[in-house]
Scaffold this active site. Sequence first.
Site, PDB file in Angstrom:
ATOM      1  CB  CYS A   2      34.825 -23.346  10.101  1.00 32.39           C
ATOM      2  SG  CYS A   2      33.727 -24.742   9.791  1.00 32.39           S
ATOM      3  NE  ARG A  27      40.774 -22.385  11.866  1.00 34.55           N
ATOM      4  CZ  ARG A  27      41.522 -22.568  12.938  1.00 34.55           C
ATOM      5  NH1 ARG A  27      42.774 -22.184  12.936  1.00 34.55           N
ATOM      6  NH2 ARG A  27      41.031 -23.128  14.009  1.00 34.55           N
ATOM      7  CD1 TRP A  74      37.135 -29.633   5.702  1.00 32.10           C
ATOM      8  CD2 TRP A  74      36.113 -30.341   7.568  1.00 32.10           C
ATOM      9  NE1 TRP A  74      37.303 -30.990   5.794  1.00 32.10           N
ATOM     10  CE2 TRP A  74      36.693 -31.451   6.923  1.00 32.10           C
ATOM     11  CE3 TRP A  74      35.409 -30.554   8.755  1.00 32.10           C
ATOM     12  CZ2 TRP A  74      36.603 -32.738   7.423  1.00 32.10           C
ATOM     13  CZ3 TRP A  74      35.322 -31.837   9.246  1.00 32.10           C
ATOM     14  CH2 TRP A  74      35.922 -32.910   8.595  1.00 32.10           C
ATOM     15  CG  ASN A  98      36.425 -23.800  14.244  1.00 35.13           C
ATOM     16  OD1 ASN A  98      36.214 -24.883  13.716  1.00 35.13           O
ATOM     17  ND2 ASN A  98      37.560 -23.511  14.853  1.00 35.13           N
ATOM     18  N   GLY A  99      33.505 -25.548  15.088  1.00 32.75           N
ATOM     19  CA  GLY A  99      33.350 -26.557  16.140  1.00 32.75           C
ATOM     20  C   GLY A  99      32.145 -27.426  15.856  1.00 32.75           C
ATOM     21  CD  GLU A 479      53.763 -38.482   5.611  1.00 36.71           C
ATOM     22  OE1 GLU A 479      52.902 -38.950   6.374  1.00 36.71           O
ATOM     23  OE2 GLU A 479      53.705 -37.308   5.196  1.00 36.71           O
ATOM     24  CE  LYS A 483      51.451 -35.890   2.759  1.00 33.97           C
ATOM     25  NZ  LYS A 483      51.959 -35.850   4.108  1.00 33.97           N
ATOM     26  CD  GLU A 486      47.300 -35.408   2.694  1.00 33.72           C
ATOM     27  OE1 GLU A 486      48.475 -35.405   3.061  1.00 33.72           O
ATOM     28  OE2 GLU A 486      46.393 -34.857   3.351  1.00 33.72           O
ATOM     29  CG  HIS A 502      51.457 -62.398   7.924  1.00 28.68           C
ATOM     30  ND1 HIS A 502      51.515 -63.715   8.306  1.00 28.68           N
ATOM     31  CD2 HIS A 502      52.707 -61.893   8.096  1.00 28.68           C
ATOM     32  CE1 HIS A 502      52.741 -63.997   8.723  1.00 28.68           C
ATOM     33  NE2 HIS A 502      53.483 -62.904   8.603  1.00 28.68           N
ATOM     34  CE  LYS A 601      49.333 -27.424   6.668  1.00 26.33           C
ATOM     35  NZ  LYS A 601      50.034 -28.641   6.202  1.00 26.33           N
TER      36      LYS A 601
HETATM   37  O1  M6R Z   1      48.584 -29.888  12.348  1.00 27.88           O
HETATM   38  P1  M6R Z   1      48.828 -31.327  12.678  1.00 27.88           P
HETATM   39  O2  M6R Z   1      50.221 -31.743  12.406  1.00 27.88           O
HETATM   40  O3  M6R Z   1      48.402 -31.682  14.073  1.00 27.88           O
HETATM   41  O4  M6R Z   1      47.900 -32.134  11.690  1.00 27.88           O
HETATM   42  C1  M6R Z   1      47.770 -33.519  11.792  1.00 27.88           C
HETATM   43  C2  M6R Z   1      47.142 -34.106  10.555  1.00 27.88           C
HETATM   44  O5  M6R Z   1      45.864 -33.598  10.373  1.00 27.88           O
HETATM   45  C3  M6R Z   1      47.972 -33.816   9.300  1.00 27.88           C
HETATM   46  O6  M6R Z   1      49.275 -34.264   9.429  1.00 27.88           O
HETATM   47  C4  M6R Z   1      47.326 -34.488   8.072  1.00 27.88           C
HETATM   48  O7  M6R Z   1      47.389 -35.868   8.197  1.00 27.88           O
HETATM   49  C5  M6R Z   1      48.005 -34.002   6.794  1.00 27.88           C
HETATM   50  N1  M6R Z   1      47.019 -33.503   5.873  1.00 27.88           N
HETATM   51  C6  M6R Z   1      48.771 -35.056   6.095  1.00 27.88           C
HETATM   52  O8  M6R Z   1      49.432 -34.558   4.974  1.00 27.88           O
END
Ligand code: M6R
Length: 606
Positions: A2, A27, A74, A98-99, A479, A483, A486, A502, A601
């Site tokens: 958060c 956050r 969050w 936060n935590g 990746e 993308k 998400e 497999h 984020k």
């Molecule tokens: O800030 P960070 O690079 O450590 O974050 C790691 C992941 O949480 C981040 O890359 C996440 O997977 C992204 N939302 C992917 O787009």
Amino acid sequence: MCGIIGIASNKSVTPNIIQSLKKLEYRGYDSAGIATIESGNLDEKKCPGRVEDLEKILLKRPSQGFIGIGHVRWATHGIPNQVNAHPHSSDEVSVVHNGIIENSNELKKDLEKKGYKFKSQTDTEVITFLLTDFLKDFDLVIAINKTLKALNGSFALGILFKKYNDIVVGARRGSPLAVGYGPNENYLGSDSYALKSMTKKITYLDDGDVCVLTNNKIDFYNSKNKKINKEVLILSDDKHTAEKGDYKDFMSKEISEQNITSKNCVKEYVDHLRKDINLYNFPIKPKDIQKIILIGCGTAYHSCITAKYWFEELTNIQIDIDVASEFRYRKIKFNKKNLYVFVSQSGETADTFAALDICKKNKVKTCSIVNVVESSIARSSDFVLPIHAGPEIGVASTKAFIGQLLVLYILALKISDIRKEILKPDYEKKINDLKKLPDLIKKTLNYCHNNTPIIAKDFLKAKGAMFIGRGISFPIALEGALKLKELSYLHAEGYPAGEMKHGPLALIEEGLPVVILAPRDRYFEKTISNMQEVIARGGKVILITNENSKIISENVRFTLEIPITNENLTPLLMTVPLQLLAYHVAALKNCDIDKPRNLAKSVTVE
Ligand code: M6R
């Protein structure tokens, strides 16, 4: 994870709290709240939804207090609703957190026995009642430290007190927290980014620190209730902007900036005149490195997997890769001759930070590759390699991925050169290729700009999608799948193309979109065979290959041809169409591009 903010001022704090909360929304964005001291009483306003929704409430019922705290959530414990939104207040205390408090259930039972009535399902409310309880018998700092000692888990806290109505208190363990020094007011915030528009003078709290802010002073205490001094840092001016400009959303801006990101990054590390890479004060002699362990989460982890291919090709060093959330709990055999590299855009990811912390406790050499240079991970590691991407606001990581890949590649090249594992002409040729990369990224962006929206339409009715590639294209397939899932909430899988037979081949059915990454590299023919196997089973193939690959198959639905560069740099170009594809599928599905559901984020909880 958060975002928290606190301000002690000599004027109304609401406008600055709201502005800072907007910056902290990366956050968490499922609920928002504020508490201020109004005529000597605690006043709390909160709601599910965004900071914009909180603003609407404040328009109808303004908060005018000079002392306040704010929160964006969050959800961890309890669904995102009004009751679970922060702050959590008693008559005496108001708390933003936060935590995660791991022993909240036990604490709750004890507090209930004492007559405290819980309203929310959160773990945070125990902090409110513990403080309320200790304040009956103890002075402020002692009551706070007694509360903190009772808590297991991680926290950054912002606290208001009815009895001490000119202060904001902050405390941390495991979750980041900073204070800022302003004229006639002082600030508390989850990160310096939230405070930057108000002040450049900041102090980071360490685990166990407590801070007490009034509008003209900040005091720090340790866990033994003793006053301590802390270092004041001056934040550098940021040349990058965090504004959307004319773009519809941050993600499209960040994707389109990738040629600039790569240019900045190359400029920072590559000396084209001397045809060399600048890396000073490296913490371990490259010649002595026995093994490199690359650690990250999500997209950052994908950059680690990609880098493994580079390091293995360019050096003789043994390379391990690890997801931070696994690394931190495994029985690792640490070795002083190993280099532990942490990759993180935010530099605040809890799992990555915990993994780094374990390395530090084991006294091994650490290096971090981060975007946010003031972050906890950057500050804690022995050596930092910034990616110079500028603020990345969209939750989906795009330009930071390109930056991470580039820095990892540059690191592999330099280590290879120092260890004399690459011939000088090859080294210089690869440096030369780096110079051309930004233009090639630009070319790829322009090329994909028009055709990816058309391809995206094919994904709308699909049950899911697959992304496959061999060699260094495999992590890029992972990746691409991340993308898509998400952003568009479509089930997507990334696989090594050779693994399809497999098991995953069973998923292929008529019309399933399958993105095949087949650059003209040493795996090309084999990947094309895997593509035929997909086509034979009804998969709808989107082939991404190089210009002039001359693949003619009437059963390939779309072919994208990206520019030719050296094999090492191809993954960076391959990434661009995948980002744009995910973006356009999400846009067609009217998904919230910058703030996908259930995500944040900066992942500052486990
Ligand atoms: O800030 P960070 O690079 O450590 O974050 C790691 C992941 O949480 C981040 O890359 C996440 O997977 C992204 N939302 C992917 O787009």
